[in-house]
Design an enzyme around this catalytic site. Structure first.
Site, mmCIF file in Angstrom:
data_model
loop_
_atom_site.group_PDB
_atom_site.id
_atom_site.type_symbol
_atom_site.label_atom_id
_atom_site.label_comp_id
_atom_site.label_asym_id
_atom_site.label_seq_id
_atom_site.Cartn_x
_atom_site.Cartn_y
_atom_site.Cartn_z
ATOM 1 N N ASN A 260 55.270 -59.677 -46.267
ATOM 2 C CA ASN A 260 55.200 -59.484 -47.544
ATOM 3 C C ASN A 260 56.449 -60.390 -48.232
ATOM 4 O O ASN A 260 56.237 -60.575 -49.209
ATOM 5 C CB ASN A 260 54.976 -58.690 -48.402
ATOM 6 N N VAL A 267 57.942 -62.938 -52.728
ATOM 7 C CA VAL A 267 57.276 -61.655 -52.630
ATOM 8 C C VAL A 267 56.067 -61.848 -52.442
ATOM 9 O O VAL A 267 55.138 -62.084 -53.597
ATOM 10 C CB VAL A 267 57.919 -60.910 -53.568
ATOM 11 N N CYS A 268 54.986 -61.541 -51.467
ATOM 12 C CA CYS A 268 53.779 -61.308 -51.569
ATOM 13 C C CYS A 268 53.063 -60.438 -52.670
ATOM 14 O O CYS A 268 53.352 -59.286 -51.200
ATOM 15 C CB CYS A 268 52.905 -61.582 -50.211
ATOM 16 N N LEU A 269 53.065 -60.205 -52.799
ATOM 17 C CA LEU A 269 51.951 -58.431 -52.992
ATOM 18 C C LEU A 269 51.233 -59.107 -54.666
ATOM 19 O O LEU A 269 51.185 -59.919 -55.670
ATOM 20 C CB LEU A 269 53.116 -57.942 -54.657
#
Length: 440
Positions: A260, A267-269
């Site tokens: 992530n 930032v992968c969320l």
């Protein structure tokens, strides 16, 4: 005029120093136990406490060129400045510790050219100072270690700063416009929540001149491949906040430490809208907060088994093959986490410079103990705080590749710790000789 020196009843060769009179308006503090550490030097850490002047009976003086505002590395190499008389010298050390004024110091009457050292404890009541070859460095080490611990203790979890010129989103220009009252109210609400409710392992700085900027650091949790690491994030509230989630950039240093967290800082969320998720996992303007976002990064991203964060891989969680791949992935992440530590120590973000130095100064020994255990076969995550191995994990063993990589990169990590002043760690890198093997 009362004489601050008196002969010890127990030892006629020892002179006791009575504490100076308490100035009017002073606050009485409870005695505190000081932490004693090994001999250490620290670079670029200033000694900011005032120095006591003998003639003024312990009153602080503002300008002492031989002592005030010197880096701790100077203190460790010069010990305590010999230009100061003995009373002022020890008063300065007591001031640096915030030792209560009822504490007495016992000091030898040997010539001042001799070195002096402190026995390994500070407490309410007399403590003794004796002559020995390495004593000056021990005094400096005690002052340094206590100062580092006090700095971390007093470092606020949330605070505001004046400038964020190195902030990632500062390069995108100035704030676009005067923000609406609703926007300001929501941001101030987030600030208040952060100030009151941040966990012990997350620290945040907000910018007074740019309310749209935040910077956060998350300490890696014990038992994860991120343990004791510092992970920095730059955050910007958009003009449409809270209708849209904040923008977040991770200080990656070019390293991909998680599925992530990209090496470019992305930032992968789902909470940020940078990854798909159900409605409850997405940003909800009326409910979502900055605190929720930071805790989600800590719990959902910097977790014990980051391999399963990769889309589709969570299906293999709990299977023999899936767990084996996860272990290998986490071993690689631990090496990248060590590299992130080095990156942070060499280039600490603004307003966290001393925090980074103090954190790694205090955690250096445990980090090295963990590395030594891992290079000797202990499984990743088995080392808990204090450098003690979790006995429930002793049946497992790290891979040969992991042991070799830890051993290879340890020197770089230790070199950085030594630069911080943890000099004794150099001994851990010295190769074994025939004599040391026989003596061991």
């Amino acid at each position: 005029m009362n004489q601050p020196w008196r002969i010890s009843a127990m030892d006629p060769d020892v002179v006791e120093i009575s504490p100076p009179p308490i100035a009017s308006g002073s606050r009485t503090r409870k005695p505190r136990q000081a932490v004693i550490s090994e001999v250490i030097d620290v670079e670029e850490y200033e000694f900011r406490n005032n120095v006591a002047d003998k003639k003024n009976k312990g009153k602080a003086i503002q300008d002492t060129s031989s002592f005030d505002h010197k880096p701790f590395s100077h203190l460790a190499s010069e010990a305590v400045p010999m230009e100061l008389d003995d009373y002022a010298m020890f008063q300065a050390i007591l001031n640096s510790h915030n030792i209560p004024t009822d504490v007495e110091v016992v000091m030898s009457t040997q010539p001042r050219s001799h070195n002096i050292a402190m026995v390994p404890s500070l407490h309410s009541g007399p403590f003794k100072v004796d002559n020995c070859a390495t004593s000056s460095r021990l005094i400096a080490a005690e002052v340094i270690s206590s100062a580092q611990a006090n700095f971390l203790r007093d470092f606020k979890r949330f605070d505001t700063v004046d400038d964020f010129s190195d902030h990632h989103f500062a390069s995108q220009g100035k704030a676009s416009k005067q923000h609406a009252k609703g926007w300001v109210k929501k941001v101030q609400s987030d600030w208040k929540i952060l100030e009151n409710d941040l966990p012990e392992t997350i620290f945040v700085r907000a910018c007074e001149s740019r309310m749209d900027f935040l910077r956060a650091v998350i300490i890696g949790a014990e038992g994860t491949p991120y343990s004791d690491g510092l992970f920095f994030f730059d955050i910007q509230f958009s003009d449409t906040y809270p209708s849209a989630p904040p923008k977040v950039h991770y200080h990656a240093g070019g390293l991909r430490i998680n599925p992530n967290l990209y090496n470019c800082g992305k930032v992968c969320l789902s909470l940020l809208g940078t990854w798909t998720g159900n409605t409850r996992e997405s940003w909800i303007p009326e409910e979502s907060t900055m605190l929720q976002l930071l805790v989600s990064i800590q719990a959902l991203i910097l977790n014990q088994k980051p391999y399963f964060n990769e889309p589709g891989y969570e299906q293999s969680k709990g299977t023999e093959s899936g767990e084996l791949v996860s272990e290998a992935y986490s071993e690689n992440i631990f090496i990248l986490s060590l590299k992130t530590m080095v990156y942070s120590m060499r280039k600490p973000p603004k307003h966290f410079e001393e925090f980074v130095r103090s954190h790694y100064f205090m955690r250096a020994h445990d980090i090295v103990k963990a590395c030594n255990a891992y290079k000797n076969g202990a499984p990743l995550g088995s080392m808990v705080k204090g450098g003690v191995q979790d006995v429930s994990e002793t049946s497992k063993r790290g891979s040969d590749k992991f042991m070799a990589e830890v051993a290879c990169f340890m020197k770089t990590v230790v070199d950085e710790f030594v630069k911080l002043g943890v000099k004794e760690l150099q001994e851990k890198l010295k190769p074994l000789t025939k004599r040391s093997i026989l003596s061991g």
